[in-house]
Design an enzyme around this catalytic site. Structure first.
Site, PDB file in Angstrom:
ATOM      1  N   THR A 205       0.862  -1.187   0.000  1.00 12.38           N
ATOM      2  CA  THR A 205       0.000   0.000   0.000  1.00 12.38           C
ATOM      3  C   THR A 205       0.896   1.234   0.000  1.00 12.38           C
ATOM      4  O   THR A 205       1.576   1.523   0.990  1.00 12.38           O
ATOM      5  CB  THR A 205      -0.914   0.025   1.250  1.00 12.38           C
ATOM      6  OG1 THR A 205      -1.667  -1.188   1.279  1.00 12.38           O
ATOM      7  CG2 THR A 205      -1.850   1.225   1.194  1.00 12.38           C
ATOM      8  N   LYS A 280      -7.066   2.025  -3.000  1.00 13.42           N
ATOM      9  CA  LYS A 280      -6.687   1.408  -1.717  1.00 13.42           C
ATOM     10  C   LYS A 280      -6.649   2.468  -0.601  1.00 13.42           C
ATOM     11  O   LYS A 280      -7.103   2.224   0.525  1.00 13.42           O
ATOM     12  CB  LYS A 280      -5.323   0.723  -1.871  1.00 13.42           C
ATOM     13  CG  LYS A 280      -4.742   0.165  -0.585  1.00 13.42           C
ATOM     14  CD  LYS A 280      -5.601  -0.928   0.026  1.00 13.42           C
ATOM     15  CE  LYS A 280      -5.031  -1.399   1.365  1.00 13.42           C
ATOM     16  NZ  LYS A 280      -6.003  -2.175   2.142  1.00 13.42           N
ATOM     17  N   LYS A 348      -0.066   5.303   8.447  1.00 16.64           N
ATOM     18  CA  LYS A 348       0.594   5.603   7.156  1.00 16.64           C
ATOM     19  C   LYS A 348      -0.465   5.781   6.065  1.00 16.64           C
ATOM     20  O   LYS A 348      -0.412   6.728   5.264  1.00 16.64           O
ATOM     21  CB  LYS A 348       1.557   4.461   6.825  1.00 16.64           C
ATOM     22  CG  LYS A 348       2.227   4.498   5.472  1.00 16.64           C
ATOM     23  CD  LYS A 348       1.732   3.470   4.470  1.00 16.64           C
ATOM     24  CE  LYS A 348       1.676   2.051   4.916  1.00 16.64           C
ATOM     25  NZ  LYS A 348       1.121   1.125   3.930  1.00 16.64           N
TER      26      LYS A 348
HETATM   27  N1  LIG Z   1      -1.494  -6.427   7.580  1.00 19.95           N
HETATM   28  C1  LIG Z   1      -2.586  -6.148   6.902  1.00 19.95           C
HETATM   29  O1  LIG Z   1      -3.704  -6.443   7.359  1.00 19.95           O
HETATM   30  C2  LIG Z   1      -2.520  -5.486   5.566  1.00 19.95           C
HETATM   31  C3  LIG Z   1      -1.407  -4.790   5.134  1.00 19.95           C
HETATM   32  N2  LIG Z   1      -1.410  -4.179   3.920  1.00 19.95           N
HETATM   33  C4  LIG Z   1      -0.255  -3.443   3.433  1.00 19.95           C
HETATM   34  O2  LIG Z   1       0.690  -4.420   3.001  1.00 19.95           O
HETATM   35  C5  LIG Z   1       2.018  -3.992   3.263  1.00 19.95           C
HETATM   36  C6  LIG Z   1       2.711  -5.009   4.148  1.00 19.95           C
HETATM   37  O3  LIG Z   1       1.972  -5.121   5.331  1.00 19.95           O
HETATM   38  P1  LIG Z   1       2.326  -6.188   6.467  1.00 19.95           P
HETATM   39  O4  LIG Z   1       2.774  -7.461   5.872  1.00 19.95           O
HETATM   40  O5  LIG Z   1       1.209  -6.154   7.410  1.00 19.95           O
HETATM   41  O6  LIG Z   1       3.561  -5.454   7.135  1.00 19.95           O
HETATM   42  P2  LIG Z   1       4.764  -6.012   7.992  1.00 19.95           P
HETATM   43  O7  LIG Z   1       5.223  -4.848   8.790  1.00 19.95           O
HETATM   44  O8  LIG Z   1       4.425  -7.271   8.683  1.00 19.95           O
HETATM   45  O9  LIG Z   1       5.867  -6.373   6.878  1.00 19.95           O
HETATM   46  C7  LIG Z   1       6.539  -5.361   6.186  1.00 19.95           C
HETATM   47  C8  LIG Z   1       7.536  -5.970   5.215  1.00 19.95           C
HETATM   48  O10 LIG Z   1       8.305  -4.909   4.640  1.00 19.95           O
HETATM   49  C9  LIG Z   1       9.697  -5.174   4.872  1.00 19.95           C
HETATM   50  N3  LIG Z   1      10.420  -3.928   5.017  1.00 19.95           N
HETATM   51  C10 LIG Z   1      10.134  -2.884   5.836  1.00 19.95           C
HETATM   52  N4  LIG Z   1      11.035  -1.899   5.674  1.00 19.95           N
HETATM   53  C11 LIG Z   1      11.914  -2.333   4.747  1.00 19.95           C
HETATM   54  C12 LIG Z   1      13.061  -1.764   4.136  1.00 19.95           C
HETATM   55  N5  LIG Z   1      13.488  -0.529   4.464  1.00 19.95           N
HETATM   56  N6  LIG Z   1      13.725  -2.477   3.225  1.00 19.95           N
HETATM   57  C13 LIG Z   1      13.301  -3.723   2.897  1.00 19.95           C
HETATM   58  N7  LIG Z   1      12.221  -4.321   3.420  1.00 19.95           N
HETATM   59  C14 LIG Z   1      11.535  -3.635   4.333  1.00 19.95           C
HETATM   60  C15 LIG Z   1       9.718  -5.997   6.114  1.00 19.95           C
HETATM   61  O11 LIG Z   1      10.948  -6.679   6.215  1.00 19.95           O
HETATM   62  P3  LIG Z   1      11.510  -7.195   7.638  1.00 19.95           P
HETATM   63  O12 LIG Z   1      10.846  -8.509   7.875  1.00 19.95           O
HETATM   64  O13 LIG Z   1      12.962  -7.290   7.457  1.00 19.95           O
HETATM   65  O14 LIG Z   1      11.113  -6.163   8.677  1.00 19.95           O
HETATM   66  C16 LIG Z   1       8.537  -6.920   5.876  1.00 19.95           C
HETATM   67  O15 LIG Z   1       8.863  -7.921   4.961  1.00 19.95           O
HETATM   68  C17 LIG Z   1       1.868  -2.599   3.876  1.00 19.95           C
HETATM   69  O16 LIG Z   1       1.990  -1.658   2.853  1.00 19.95           O
HETATM   70  C18 LIG Z   1       0.474  -2.602   4.459  1.00 19.95           C
HETATM   71  O17 LIG Z   1      -0.063  -1.307   4.549  1.00 19.95           O
HETATM   72  C19 LIG Z   1      -2.473  -4.284   3.064  1.00 19.95           C
HETATM   73  C20 LIG Z   1      -3.580  -4.984   3.426  1.00 19.95           C
HETATM   74  C21 LIG Z   1      -3.699  -5.603   4.711  1.00 19.95           C
HETATM   75  O1  LIG Z   2      -5.057  -2.605   4.672  1.00 17.00           O
HETATM   76  C1  LIG Z   2      -5.622  -3.255   5.506  1.00 17.00           C
HETATM   77  C2  LIG Z   2      -6.792  -4.061   5.228  1.00 17.00           C
HETATM   78  O2  LIG Z   2      -7.301  -4.713   6.160  1.00 17.00           O
HETATM   79  O3  LIG Z   2      -7.226  -4.081   4.076  1.00 17.00           O
END
Ligand SMILES: NC(=O)C1=CN([C@@H]2O[C@H](COP(=O)(O)OP(=O)(O)OC[C@H]3O[C@@H](n4cnc5c(N)ncnc54)[C@H](OP(=O)(O)O)[C@@H]3O)[C@@H](O)[C@H]2O)C=CC1
Ligand SMILES: O=CC(=O)O
Length: 402
Positions: A205, A280, A348
């Protein structure tokens, strides 16, 4: 249409149980999933995972004595089609025959799928691709998160560049705009490894500008780009029930649709790059405000002597019911916030949505107020809790003003 809707009520269970029993003889594993999904050239669900739909039915007599002919059709995603006829006089017994088995042989796509970012969402998504039989290469900044996927059969590459170079299509599921840009366009980023004939699908996102920037870099290498942020959280990701909001190269959308169908329950193609990101952000702006408002309601009900659990139940039965309230309400009442969608990501998204609104001079006072609340929650150290923990910021505010 599920068979139970057409079979006579008093033989429903008999028919479905008998049909399933018959099929079990041929197929050791029968899915209860009734979602029809298109056949694809990508390796997908296991061969013997079948779902049944009524193909035709005929009941010439409304009474339970009448003869009945029912035809069940099943298609597996690997092209196996079988028809099972159920016929007979209901008063006596039903006969079932496997009337036809057809194997549609199509070319197998030898595509390799890359997956960058194995957080709360990325891990179960990559896992679903592996379980569906895809050849997956993973990378994550924290390498240890790759290990469970490697034990399921994924390969590992040591940089996004290597993943993109070795895969036909690379998915990225990263935290925010900064990480999405870094993983795509930074040192050893995916852009360095990508080239003509390959595709990059960003599911993170992010804001419109970020998505357009990554698109430009990918395009400059002669590759295709699709933005595909998802609606749906940890559980929908685990269950393959996400909603994809895609935009960008239509041909890449068509190519990866079978993969999106493994991961999700629906997909929208919204045209130009930026439209997926914008959709989104609008959805999550609404969600963030809804959660803040729900939190206020829970606290107010408690303060005036009502049972907040009853409020959650009342809300669930009325016009303002939402799966989110029913799912998270009971634990919020107990001050528990098991993380599905981290609060820092909700804040965010509100911040990015406010930027989007600003770019077109749209007034969004509710979202602006909600954003402030999430910022307060972050300042209380709740960033990594579920976003429903925003209620804690309100509790603290109430104490301040008491
Ligand atoms: N959780 C949810 O319910 C939902 C989330 N989203 C969106 O999906 C995306 C991921 O969410 P989610 O999986 O929950 O988040 P997490 O925080 O669990 O995971 C984030 C991921 O990004 C990586 N990351 C963060 N910073 C960096 C960096 N500087 N360089 C490289 N890799 C990096 C992390 O790596 P590392 O493991 O090393 O920290 C990890 O793999 C977000 O944009 C979120 O808004 C969308 C729908 C639903
Ligand atoms: O981005 C979060 C979700 O639940 O969708």
């Amino acid at each position: 249409m599920p068979s139970t809707l057409l079979a006579k009520p008093n033989i429903n269970n008999l028919l479905s149980a008998t049909a399933m029993a018959l099929c079990s003889a041929f197929c050791p594993r029968i899915s209860t999933n009734f979602r029809p999904k298109p056949f694809s050239s990508f390796p997908s669900k296991p061969l013997l995972s079948l779902s049944f739909k009524v193909f035709s039915s005929q009941a010439t007599d409304a009474s339970s004595q009448g003869p009945l002919i029912l035809m069940l059709k099943s298609e597996s995603k690997t092209g196996l089609t079988c028809f099972i006829s159920v016929y007979g006089t209901i008063a006596t017994r039903c006969y079932l025959t496997l009337t036809m088995i057809m194997l549609n042989v199509t070319d197998k796509f030898s595509g390799r799928v890359g997956f960058l970012g194995l957080g709360i969402m990325g891990s179960p998504m990559a896992q679903n691709l592996i379980k569906a039989g895809c050849d997956v290469i993973v990378w994550n900044r924290t390498k240890s998160k790759c290990d469970p996927l490697i034990s399921l059969g994924a390969k590992y590459s040591s940089s996004p560049e290597e993943v993109a170079a070795n895969c036909d299509v690379t998915f990225a599921m990263l935290a925010d705009p900064e990480s999405a840009i870094d993983v795509a366009c930074g040192k050893n980023g995916a852009v360095s490894g990508i080239g003509p004939g390959k595709g990059y699908v960003d599911i993170s996102t992010v804001d419109v500008a970020t998505s357009k920037l990554i698109n430009e870099h990918i395009k400059a290498r002669g590759a295709l780009f699709l933005e595909a942020p998802v609606s749906g959280s940890k559980k929908p990701a685990e269950d393959g029930q996400l909603i994809f909001l895609t935009a960008g190269d239509r041909s890449l959308y068509e190519l990866v649709s079978p993969l999106l169908d493994i991961l999700g329950k629906s997909r929208f193609y919204l045209g130009e790059v930026g439209n997926g990101a914008a959709m989104k952000l609008v959805v999550n702006m609404i969600m963030g405000s809804m959660m803040a408002s729900f939190s206020e309601g829970i606290l107010l009900s408690k303060k005036v002597g009502l049972d907040p659990s009853v409020l959650v139940e009342v809300v669930s039965q009325g016009a303002i019911s939402a799966p989110m309230y029913s799912l998270k309400g009971p634990s919020m009442v107990k001050s528990q916030y098991p993380t599905a969608f981290p609060l820092k990501h909700q804040q965010k998204d509100l911040r990015l949505a406010l930027g989007l609104a600003e770019s077109v001079s749209q007034s969004t006072p509710i979202a602006a107020a909600a954003n402030e609340l999430y910022k307060v929650a972050k300042s209380y150290g709740l960033s990594d809790e579920d976003f429903s923990a925003v209620i804690e910021a309100l509790k603290a505010k109430s104490q301040d003003t008491a």
